[in-house]
Each structure stands twice: as structure tokens, then as C-alpha cells.
Design a protein around this motif. Structure first.
Motif, short mmCIF file in Angstrom:
data_model
loop_
_atom_site.label_atom_id
_atom_site.label_comp_id
_atom_site.label_asym_id
_atom_site.label_seq_id
_atom_site.Cartn_x
_atom_site.Cartn_y
_atom_site.Cartn_z
N GLY A 1 -8.07 5.83 -18.84
CA GLY A 1 -7.80 6.70 -17.65
C GLY A 1 -6.35 6.23 -17.33
O GLY A 1 -5.82 5.03 -17.53
N VAL A 2 -5.83 7.16 -16.60
CA VAL A 2 -4.17 6.68 -15.92
C VAL A 2 -4.53 5.81 -14.73
O VAL A 2 -5.11 6.31 -13.74
CB VAL A 2 -3.49 8.13 -15.44
N LEU A 3 -3.88 4.77 -14.66
CA LEU A 3 -4.17 3.88 -13.54
C LEU A 3 -3.02 4.03 -12.19
O LEU A 3 -3.53 3.90 -11.13
CB LEU A 3 -3.82 2.18 -14.05
N ARG A 4 -2.01 4.45 -12.82
CA ARG A 4 -0.82 4.86 -11.78
C ARG A 4 0.18 5.12 -12.80
O ARG A 4 0.23 5.33 -13.87
CB ARG A 4 -0.34 3.39 -11.01
N MET A 5 1.49 5.62 -11.84
CA MET A 5 2.55 6.00 -12.48
C MET A 5 3.61 4.91 -12.40
O MET A 5 3.56 4.16 -11.32
CB MET A 5 3.04 7.38 -11.83
N GLU A 6 4.60 4.98 -13.08
CA GLU A 6 5.59 3.85 -13.33
C GLU A 6 6.81 4.49 -13.92
O GLU A 6 6.82 4.96 -15.01
CB GLU A 6 5.20 2.60 -13.95
N GLY B 1 0.90 6.62 -7.15
CA GLY B 1 -0.22 7.30 -7.36
C GLY B 1 -1.39 6.33 -7.72
O GLY B 1 -2.13 6.76 -8.85
N TYR B 2 -1.63 5.48 -7.23
CA TYR B 2 -2.47 4.16 -7.67
C TYR B 2 -3.95 4.77 -7.43
O TYR B 2 -4.41 5.29 -6.63
CB TYR B 2 -2.35 3.16 -6.84
N ARG B 3 -4.74 4.77 -8.72
CA ARG B 3 -5.93 4.91 -8.67
C ARG B 3 -7.14 4.07 -9.19
O ARG B 3 -8.51 4.60 -9.00
CB ARG B 3 -6.10 6.23 -9.50
N THR B 4 -6.92 2.74 -9.28
CA THR B 4 -7.87 2.11 -10.04
C THR B 4 -9.14 1.64 -9.30
O THR B 4 -10.19 1.82 -9.81
CB THR B 4 -7.20 0.73 -10.77
N PRO B 5 -8.92 1.36 -8.09
CA PRO B 5 -10.06 0.83 -7.24
C PRO B 5 -11.10 2.29 -7.20
O PRO B 5 -12.39 1.93 -7.52
CB PRO B 5 -9.74 0.65 -5.78
N GLU B 6 -10.67 3.41 -7.18
CA GLU B 6 -11.55 4.59 -7.06
C GLU B 6 -12.39 4.74 -8.48
O GLU B 6 -13.46 5.20 -8.52
CB GLU B 6 -10.67 5.78 -6.40
N LEU B 7 -11.50 4.55 -9.53
CA LEU B 7 -12.10 4.98 -10.89
C LEU B 7 -13.13 3.84 -11.09
O LEU B 7 -14.15 4.16 -11.84
CB LEU B 7 -10.83 4.73 -11.97
N GLU C 1 0.77 -1.11 0.05
CA GLU C 1 0.02 0.01 -0.01
C GLU C 1 0.93 1.33 0.04
O GLU C 1 0.53 2.22 -0.65
CB GLU C 1 -0.88 -0.13 0.94
N THR C 2 1.76 1.12 0.65
CA THR C 2 2.96 2.42 0.69
C THR C 2 3.45 2.72 -0.63
O THR C 2 3.44 3.78 -1.11
CB THR C 2 3.82 2.19 2.02
N GLU C 3 3.69 1.55 -1.26
CA GLU C 3 4.34 1.61 -2.62
C GLU C 3 3.35 2.33 -3.68
O GLU C 3 3.60 3.17 -4.34
CB GLU C 3 4.95 0.24 -3.09
N LEU C 4 2.12 1.59 -3.68
CA LEU C 4 1.21 2.05 -4.55
C LEU C 4 0.48 3.34 -4.38
O LEU C 4 0.64 4.20 -5.25
CB LEU C 4 0.19 1.04 -4.64
N GLU D 1 -1.51 3.94 -18.85
CA GLU D 1 -2.72 4.31 -19.27
C GLU D 1 -3.43 2.86 -19.27
O GLU D 1 -2.81 1.97 -19.69
CB GLU D 1 -2.28 4.64 -20.92
N GLY D 2 -4.55 3.16 -19.28
CA GLY D 2 -5.49 2.05 -18.77
C GLY D 2 -6.76 2.09 -19.46
O GLY D 2 -7.21 3.37 -20.02
#
Length: 398
Positions: free
Chosen positions: A379-384, A220-226, A212-215, A390-391
């Protein structure tokens, strides 16, 4: 049973070497009954706890061993490995370096140090200890595979492929499958239709303590909220009325977003350590450790909503998964999921060792599985590595 603590310790070590963990634990605890501060018994119980995936037990026993013998290289190395498995990477690195200062030719400690550095985001620093580990343990595939991953993350594709090919010559069947998967991600072999289950399980077992700290903090993990937003936009209100399956639930991050929709919330994951983290949250009515392609067919028409946040990225051919999901939905039920977006080929294995899918092809597979498209979003799922991933987000109904 011998009464002498040294004899008991030897008996336990013999059982341990033979793979009898329960028998070994019995003898080690008999030692501690007679000598509560026996450093060797605590250290070996720490090793045993790590083998069982008991991170808390490993930390407890390795700490006690070091309290008695703080300069013992083997104890320092075992403590470092336990800290790494707990996700406490800076501490692990310091401990492993202390162990190697006392015993520089410890190939296992070198490999653990390299993997910890890599996990901390410094693959360049990981190369020297991993290369040393491969020299000290020639023909052992695990250090070679770790070196291949570090070289890949450091941008040395040719060097990564070279190490992987050498690892392949001595790897057993399970490890060989993982090596071939890496070679496929490097473009050196044909991509399989899915990531090996053992690879996914090991990856997320190692990732669980810092997931969780990493994501959230770094990526910037966003998928569940999206996905939750996609549901509400489509008129599926968060009224806690649905039987919901969180597919690839991980530590429960996605469960936080799904709980408002759920009368009953179940989670499914391959990784036992991810599930252990999820159990800490008062979210799930049931958690299951299984492969989704094997488990879903056992639950026909069981769920009103199935959500899969960043799960299908580890499958190439999505046809079996979408068919299994459709069968597990009630008539009128919905599935919401994400994929990393690609184009052209139906799917392609990226160097990051996840699959990208052409959204147009995914929509066609969904129709073939008997699912109707309700909504689709980019949408953007996270940064890497500083770049957006892009997702495509899908909401489908049965």
C-alpha cells in the motif's frame, strides 16, 4: 537575597549560565514581583521555558518581553525561536528576519531562521542564513549539521556530506552519532542497525506542533487507517475488548484508529513533545516515554494487540524489535505494523533518513520470532516530494 531588581536579574542570569534552571527561575520571578513588566526577566523566562520544552510558557513570556521593548533584537530572536518550536513557522521566519535586520551577525538567529525555512519546505532559501551562521560560528557543529540537512533536502548530496564531515570534527559523542547517521543516509558511511535515539527524539520533538497538519494536509498520511482495515478484514472486530499498545503513538493519530479495538489503550513514544500532544486527546489510559527496545521487555504477555504505524522505519535490523513485540503479546495476540518497502537487501537506509525493508525478509524475521503471518498487503503510506511512499503492511499473531 538582593532586593534591587537589577541585582536579582544578574543573580538569576548567573544561576542560568551555571545550569541551575530552578534557581534562575526563582530570581527572575522575584524581579517580576518588584517590576511586573521587566522585559529582560520575561525574555529570560522565555529562554528558560524553551530549555524545558514548555512551548506555551516560552510564547507567553516572549510576547510580554516584546510588548515592552518591541525593537530589541534579542527579544525578537527569542520570540522567533519560540514560534518555530510552536510550529508557527511563517510567524517565526518573519520575527527572526526582524531580529536579524537589527543584529545581522547573530549566528543563533541565523541558524534558527535556516532551520525554520527548511522545515517550511524551502531548503534552498535556508542555505544562505545557515552558511552565514557557520561562518560566524566557526567550529560550532550545530550550524554545520543544520546546513548539511538543508543541502541534502535541496539535492546537494556532495555539499551535505562536506558540511557533515566538518561538523564531525568538533561534535560531541551524541551529536557525532547523528552526523554519522546523516553520512550513512548520503551513502558516505556504513548504515547502523538503527537510527540514533537522540536523532529520532529531536526530530519528532521539533515536528510535534505541526505533525498532524503536515501529515494529513500535505502528505496524505494513511497508515493508521490501513492497519485498522487490515485488522477488520482479518476478523478482529472493533469491539473495545483488547489491551492495545500504540507503539510510537506520536500525537495520537494512530490512537484514533486503534481506540475502537481497545478496552485499554496505552501509547509509547520517544518524544516528550509528541506525548504532550497525545495527552490532549481523551484516548489513552497510559502514555510512556521510552525506547521500544528497552520498554517492551518489561511488559511480558501484556497486550492483546500491538500496532506500529511508521515506527519500524527508524530501525534497520528488525529482529530485536520483532522478538520484543512477540514477548509482549499474550498467546493468540496480534501485531500490526508497516514498513517502507525495499527489495534485495534485507534493509537499506534511504536518503530520507528512514530504513526500507524487504517484505520477504521481514516475513522471515517474524517467523523466527515465533510470529505467524495472518495477512500482508502492499500500500501507499503517504506522499513525499510528490511521489508515493510504497509500503508493506503486516498482521501477525503469536
Amino acid at each position: 537575597m538582593p532586593s534591587d531588581p537589577s541585582a536579582l536579574l544578574q543573580s538569576g542570569a548567573a544561576r542560568h549560565a551555571a545550569g541551575d534552571l530552578a534557581g534562575a527561575e526563582h530570581f527572575y520571578r522575584q524581579v517580576l514581583k518588584r517590576r511586573p513588566q521587566d522585559a529582560n526577566a520575561h525574555n529570560l523566562l522565555g529562554v528558560l521555558a524553551r530549555q524545558r520544552g514548555d512551548v506555551a510558557g516560552a510564547l507567553r513570556h516572549t510576547e510580554r518581553a516584546l510588548a515592552v521593548a518591541p525593537e530589541q533584537a534579542a527579544f525578537l530572536a527569542n520570540r522567533g525561536a519560540a514560534l518555530a518550536e510552536a510550529g508557527r513557522l511563517p510567524e517565526a521566519i518573519a520575527m527572526l528576519r526582524a531580529a536579524l535586520a537589527r543584529r545581522p551577525e547573530d549566528a543563533v538567529a541565523l541558524r534558527n531562521l535556516g532551520q525554520a525555512l527548511c522545515a517550511l519546505g524551502d531548503p534552498q532559501a535556508a542555505l544562505a542564513p545557515l552558511e552565514a551562521a557557520t561562518r560566524l560560528a566557526p567550529g560550532v557543529p550545530e550550524p554545520l549539521l543544520a546546513l548539511a540537512h538543508a543541502r541534502r533536502e535541496a539535492g546537494d548530496k556532495a555539499g551535505a556530506a562536506e558540511a557533515a564531515r566538518v561538523a564531525l570534527t568538533t561534535a560531541d559523542a551524541t551529536l557525532a552519532e547523528q552526523v554519522r547517521f546523516l553520512l550513512a543516509a548520503l551513502g558516505e558511511d556504513d548504515a547502523p542497525i538503527r537510527a540514533p535515539a537522540a536523532y529520532v527524539r529531536d526530530l519528532f520533538d521539533q515536528f510535534a506542533p505541526r505533525f498532524e497538519t503536515e501529515l494529513m494536509d500535505r502528505l496524505g498520511y494513511r497508515t493508521p487507517e490501513l492497519l485498522a482495515a487490515l485488522l477488520t478484514e482479518a476478523g478482529i472486530a472493533p469491539r473495545r475488548t483488547l489491551r492495545v499498545l500504540d507503539l510510537g503513538c506520536g500525537t495520537g493519530l494512530s490512537g484514533l484508529a486503534l481506540a475502537p479495538f481497545a478496552r485499554r489503550l496505552e501509547g509509547l513514544d520517544l518524544s516528550p513533545r509528541m506525548l504532550a500532544e497525545a495527552r490532549r486527546r481523551p484516548l489513552y489510559d497510559a502514555l510512556h516515554e521510552a525506547d521500544l527496545l528497552e520498554w517492551l521487555p518489561t511488559r511480558p504477555a501484556a497486550f492483546d494487540l500491538i500496532a506500529a504505524a511508521d515506527v519500524l522505519n527508524y530501525l534497520g535490523d528488525l529482529a530485536p524489535a520483532l522478538a520484543a513485540i512477540a514477548a509482549a503479546l499474550t498467546p493468540g495476540g496480534h501485531v500490526a505494523f508497516s514498513v517502507e518497502a525495499g527489495e534485495g537487501a534485507p534493509f537499506a537506509l534511504a536518503e530520507a533518513m528512514r530504513y526500507r525493508h524487504d517484505p520477504v525478509h521481514v516475513a522471515g524475521l517474524a517467523t523466527a520470532a515465533g510470529l505467524t503471518l495472518v495477512a500482508q498487503r502492499a500500500g501507499v503510506l503517504r506522499m513525499e516530494r510528490g511521489a508515493p511512499v510504497e509500503g508493506a503492511l503486516f498482521l501477525l499473531s503469536r
